[in-house]
Scaffold this motif. Sequence first.
Motif, PDB file in Angstrom:
ATOM      1  N   ASP A 281       0.815  -1.224   0.000  1.00 31.26           N
ATOM      2  CA  ASP A 281       0.000   0.000   0.000  1.00 31.26           C
ATOM      3  C   ASP A 281       0.848   1.273   0.000  1.00 31.26           C
ATOM      4  N   LEU A 283       1.283   2.995  -3.090  1.00 33.26           N
ATOM      5  CA  LEU A 283       0.893   3.767  -4.266  1.00 33.26           C
ATOM      6  C   LEU A 283      -0.347   4.606  -3.963  1.00 33.26           C
ATOM      7  N   PRO A 284      -0.358   5.869  -4.365  1.00 31.66           N
ATOM      8  CA  PRO A 284      -1.550   6.711  -4.149  1.00 31.66           C
ATOM      9  C   PRO A 284      -2.717   6.242  -5.012  1.00 31.66           C
ATOM     10  N   LEU A 285      -3.911   6.630  -4.593  1.00 29.65           N
ATOM     11  CA  LEU A 285      -5.118   6.209  -5.293  1.00 29.65           C
ATOM     12  C   LEU A 285      -5.116   6.657  -6.746  1.00 29.65           C
TER      13      LEU A 285
END
Length: 345
Positions: A281, A283-285
Amino acid sequence: MATTEDGTGSVPATGSAAGTGRPRQLLPGLALVVVGVTVAFLVNLAVPALSALTIAVVLGVVVGNLRFVPDSTGAGVRWATRRLLRGGVVLLGLQLAVPHILQLGAGTILAVVLTVAISFLGTLGLGRLLRVPHGLSVLVATGFSICGASAIAAMEGVVKRKESDVATAVALVTLYGSLAIIAVPLFGPMLGFTGAGLGEWAGMSVHEVAQVVAAASPAGAAAVATATVVKLSRVVLLAPMVAAVSVAERRGTPADSGTRPPLVPLFVLGFLAMVALRTVDVLPLAVLNIAGTLTTLLLAGALFGLGCAVRLRSLIHTGPRALLLGLFSTLLVAGVALMTLRLLT
């Protein structure tokens, strides 16, 4: 459009065109793929119920069977198909986060594993009974038990098959997965599946991710969310399945033959790396959303190319046993999913 087939599954025209540095040979086919993907996305925007991936396959079949499509597009389409499929499989890993799958619970996870294993082995057995060629049986078993065309793309590099077997397997996934979109919400309530329960059954029994979403949609947003996670838990099994088949194929191929498949294709390792990246987790959305769109673009282009390789006349001539295999495999996956969900959840 001309296609090239051989018994080893190699595509000489693809490698030669790229290897000799003659990009002009590829341009007509690449342009055709771009047009096909553009049309597929425009139709999807106009009719969101139709998946861009399904539209791309259908367009490819139509284009591939039109007499006026020049042979000069063949090299570019073949070159793009293989690379886009593998790139799409790698990026597909970014949709998988291991904690999300673990939240399903031990019973559902065990049901998924059993459904995939029994469906895969059962389809191979059905293929032998129907006298379907081994390569095609393996591709159908992989696509139907795991994740449709993406799984077929991962498996085709490690099993001996004809080039036409890949196109046939994708055509069968498209046909029976599309029928499942209608059948699952129709028969699910009759079998006691509603809401999230129908989502679980859809996720375990329908072939493509987009088809799973469409099949679960009539049961509501919760069903779609559950179906997607369950479906992606099947996708996790892609790498070990490819590795297992590769080991079996290597054992049956002499070490000095020069044609032994890799233990695990490089792009499957890339898929696992993307799963690990998503799991931690970092990586940004926004990046994940862009990757999701790019995955769809790559797979749409690849499926358009695979559709171009489908010859309806040849499929009609040699297809009855393959069509039966697809039908029986679909029923097997749905039936095993039903039983394992009832027994384990």
